[in-house]
Scaffold this motif. Structure first.
Motif, PDB file in Angstrom:
ATOM      1  N   ALA A   1      45.769  34.773  34.892  1.00 61.49           N
ATOM      2  CA  ALA A   1      44.678  33.803  34.740  1.00 61.49           C
ATOM      3  C   ALA A   1      45.003  32.539  35.526  1.00 61.49           C
ATOM      4  O   ALA A   1      46.151  32.307  35.919  1.00 61.49           O
ATOM      5  N   TYR A   2      43.960  31.743  35.775  1.00 65.23           N
ATOM      6  CA  TYR A   2      44.086  30.388  36.326  1.00 65.23           C
ATOM      7  C   TYR A   2      44.587  30.335  37.769  1.00 65.23           C
ATOM      8  O   TYR A   2      45.090  29.295  38.211  1.00 65.23           O
ATOM      9  N   LEU A   3      44.455  31.422  38.513  1.00 67.28           N
ATOM     10  CA  LEU A   3      44.899  31.404  39.908  1.00 67.28           C
ATOM     11  C   LEU A   3      43.768  31.094  40.873  1.00 67.28           C
ATOM     12  O   LEU A   3      44.002  30.982  42.082  1.00 67.28           O
ATOM     13  N   ASP A   4      42.570  30.953  40.354  1.00 66.88           N
ATOM     14  CA  ASP A   4      41.400  30.704  41.223  1.00 66.88           C
ATOM     15  C   ASP A   4      40.713  29.392  40.861  1.00 66.88           C
ATOM     16  O   ASP A   4      39.483  29.307  40.842  1.00 66.88           O
ATOM     17  N   THR A  24      41.380  43.923  35.963  1.00 67.71           N
ATOM     18  CA  THR A  24      40.178  44.756  35.863  1.00 67.71           C
ATOM     19  C   THR A  24      38.933  43.923  36.139  1.00 67.71           C
ATOM     20  O   THR A  24      38.923  42.700  35.968  1.00 67.71           O
ATOM     21  N   ALA A  25      37.876  44.628  36.538  1.00 65.52           N
ATOM     22  CA  ALA A  25      36.634  43.957  36.904  1.00 65.52           C
ATOM     23  C   ALA A  25      35.938  43.331  35.705  1.00 65.52           C
ATOM     24  O   ALA A  25      35.196  42.348  35.852  1.00 65.52           O
ATOM     25  N   ASP A  26      36.149  43.877  34.505  1.00 68.73           N
ATOM     26  CA  ASP A  26      35.478  43.333  33.327  1.00 68.73           C
ATOM     27  C   ASP A  26      36.296  42.241  32.630  1.00 68.73           C
ATOM     28  O   ASP A  26      35.948  41.815  31.527  1.00 68.73           O
ATOM     29  N   ASP A  27      37.357  41.799  33.263  1.00 72.66           N
ATOM     30  CA  ASP A  27      38.164  40.691  32.752  1.00 72.66           C
ATOM     31  C   ASP A  27      37.594  39.382  33.286  1.00 72.66           C
ATOM     32  O   ASP A  27      37.384  39.229  34.497  1.00 72.66           O
ATOM     33  N   TYR A  28      37.333  38.427  32.394  1.00 72.31           N
ATOM     34  CA  TYR A  28      36.801  37.124  32.809  1.00 72.31           C
ATOM     35  C   TYR A  28      37.683  36.489  33.876  1.00 72.31           C
ATOM     36  O   TYR A  28      37.190  35.798  34.776  1.00 72.31           O
ATOM     37  N   PHE A  29      38.995  36.739  33.807  1.00 70.20           N
ATOM     38  CA  PHE A  29      39.934  36.141  34.750  1.00 70.20           C
ATOM     39  C   PHE A  29      40.247  37.064  35.927  1.00 70.20           C
ATOM     40  O   PHE A  29      41.177  36.806  36.694  1.00 70.20           O
ATOM     41  N   GLY A  30      39.494  38.143  36.084  1.00 72.21           N
ATOM     42  CA  GLY A  30      39.805  39.141  37.104  1.00 72.21           C
ATOM     43  C   GLY A  30      39.890  38.610  38.517  1.00 72.21           C
ATOM     44  O   GLY A  30      40.660  39.118  39.339  1.00 72.21           O
ATOM     45  N   ASN A  31      39.117  37.572  38.838  1.00 70.01           N
ATOM     46  CA  ASN A  31      39.116  37.020  40.193  1.00 70.01           C
ATOM     47  C   ASN A  31      40.477  36.454  40.579  1.00 70.01           C
ATOM     48  O   ASN A  31      40.809  36.371  41.767  1.00 70.01           O
ATOM     49  N   SER A  32      41.263  36.051  39.597  1.00 70.20           N
ATOM     50  CA  SER A  32      42.572  35.478  39.889  1.00 70.20           C
ATOM     51  C   SER A  32      43.438  36.442  40.696  1.00 70.20           C
ATOM     52  O   SER A  32      44.087  36.056  41.677  1.00 70.20           O
ATOM     53  N   LYS A  91      37.552  48.886  34.137  1.00 66.00           N
ATOM     54  CA  LYS A  91      37.485  48.446  32.746  1.00 66.00           C
ATOM     55  C   LYS A  91      38.877  48.311  32.134  1.00 66.00           C
ATOM     56  O   LYS A  91      39.821  48.954  32.569  1.00 66.00           O
ATOM     57  N   GLY A  92      38.939  47.464  31.118  1.00 63.46           N
ATOM     58  CA  GLY A  92      40.197  47.243  30.414  1.00 63.46           C
ATOM     59  C   GLY A  92      40.197  45.938  29.657  1.00 63.46           C
ATOM     60  O   GLY A  92      40.886  45.779  28.657  1.00 63.46           O
ATOM     61  N   GLY A  93      39.402  44.990  30.174  1.00 61.74           N
ATOM     62  CA  GLY A  93      39.318  43.698  29.494  1.00 61.74           C
ATOM     63  C   GLY A  93      40.545  42.838  29.762  1.00 61.74           C
ATOM     64  O   GLY A  93      41.047  42.767  30.887  1.00 61.74           O
ATOM     65  N   HIS A  94      41.032  42.215  28.701  1.00 57.30           N
ATOM     66  CA  HIS A  94      42.120  41.241  28.854  1.00 57.30           C
ATOM     67  C   HIS A  94      43.005  41.289  27.610  1.00 57.30           C
ATOM     68  O   HIS A  94      42.533  41.565  26.506  1.00 57.30           O
TER      69      HIS A  94
END
Length: 279
Positions: free
Chosen positions: A191-194, A219-227, A249-252
């Motif tokens: 998280a927090y890398l973007d 994973t794509a369905d993770d809110y922080f996935g863009n990081s 899929k997988g979440g966080h």
């Protein structure tokens, strides 16, 4: 040692594992920048999903899990928790047990929380230097000590991997003359890398050709996935060896517990990566 074993028994960690631990207090005297008194980390009332959450870490500790049949390499583990708590069993002790089975001596880092990001970086740098300075005690090679982290712990691992030359505290002993650069790094649902402009790389993460090789899983369905995506792109641009796995899929926050396809996938992939990353 007694305090650590009692804590582990309270939170349901296998006492056979606890007996193997050799707790190291990172700061023998004053903790840099810390105003609160030193105390054992507190377990929060929230034990949902069988996750033990620690908070109020004012006396950072490194817990050591030696591998029975070590391969000469070690990994410092940074649990996640939004820089507010530490998911100490899910993303700490359970991961240490997995690494031990692979032959890696594991170190679970209790870094400062809540909301002490600057202190957390000091703790991570100090932990890397201490392990490197005492590598012979665990039959480790100093150039084979890496770091991995989950969520906010992934952020901390990325910060340590890119700011190892930043002097964040006044040296206190010989260990602080050694490098804080991880030999290799792994970021699991980081998280927090973007936090840069337009969700670009967080500015403090200064990546160059000397940045250690990295394994990333998200994973794509993770809110922080863009990081993970922006970090992988920056590493590629700098020609740093990087391996990215991005599942649908997988979440966080799943750690490596059974029942989640992402949780079951990343350990297999990382095990293979480690064989080439740790030379």
């Amino acid at each position: 040692m007694k305090q650590i074993v009692i804590l582990l028994m309270m939170i349901g960690v296998n006492t056979t594992i606890a007996a193997q631990q050799q707790p190291i207090h990172l700061w023998p005297a004053a903790v840099p920048g810390e105003t609160a008194a030193k105390q054992t980390a507190k377990v929060t009332p929230d034990g949902s999903n069988h996750v033990t959450r620690l908070t109020d870490v004012t006396d950072p500790v490194l817990e050591v899990f030696p591998a029975a049949n070590g391969n000469g390499a070690g990994v410092i583990i940074c649990p996640g928790g939004g820089y507010s708590i530490l998911a100490i069993n899910l993303e700490g002790y359970e991961v240490a047990a997995w690494l031990n089975k692979l032959g890696y001596t594991a170190f679970v880092l209790q870094y400062r929380v809540p909301k002490k990001e600057a202190g957390a970086l000091q703790d991570a740098q100090r932990a890397m230097r201490i392990v490197r300075s005492r590598a012979s005690e665990w039959k480790l090679q100093p150039d084979k000590i890496g770091m991995m982290g989950f969520s906010a712990g992934g952020s901390l691992t990325a910060r340590t991997s890119t700011q190892y030359n930043v002097h964040t505290y006044t040296p206190i002993d010989h260990a602080d003359s050694l490098s804080a650069r991880p030999a290799f790094s792994a970021l699991i649902y980081p998280a927090y890398l973007d936090n840069g402009a337009n969700r670009s790389l967080t500015p403090e993460l200064a990546i160059n050709s000397e940045t250690p090789s990295m394994f990333l899983f998200a994973t794509a369905d993770d809110y922080f996935g863009n990081s993970a995506l922006v970090m992988a792109g920056a590493l590629r641009d700098a020609k740093v060896p990087v391996e990215l796995h991005f599942y649908a899929k997988g979440g966080h926050g799943y750690g490596l517990r059974k029942g989640n396809p992402a949780a079951e996938a990343w350990p297999v992939l990382m095990e293979k990566w480690l064989k080439t990353a740790v030379k």
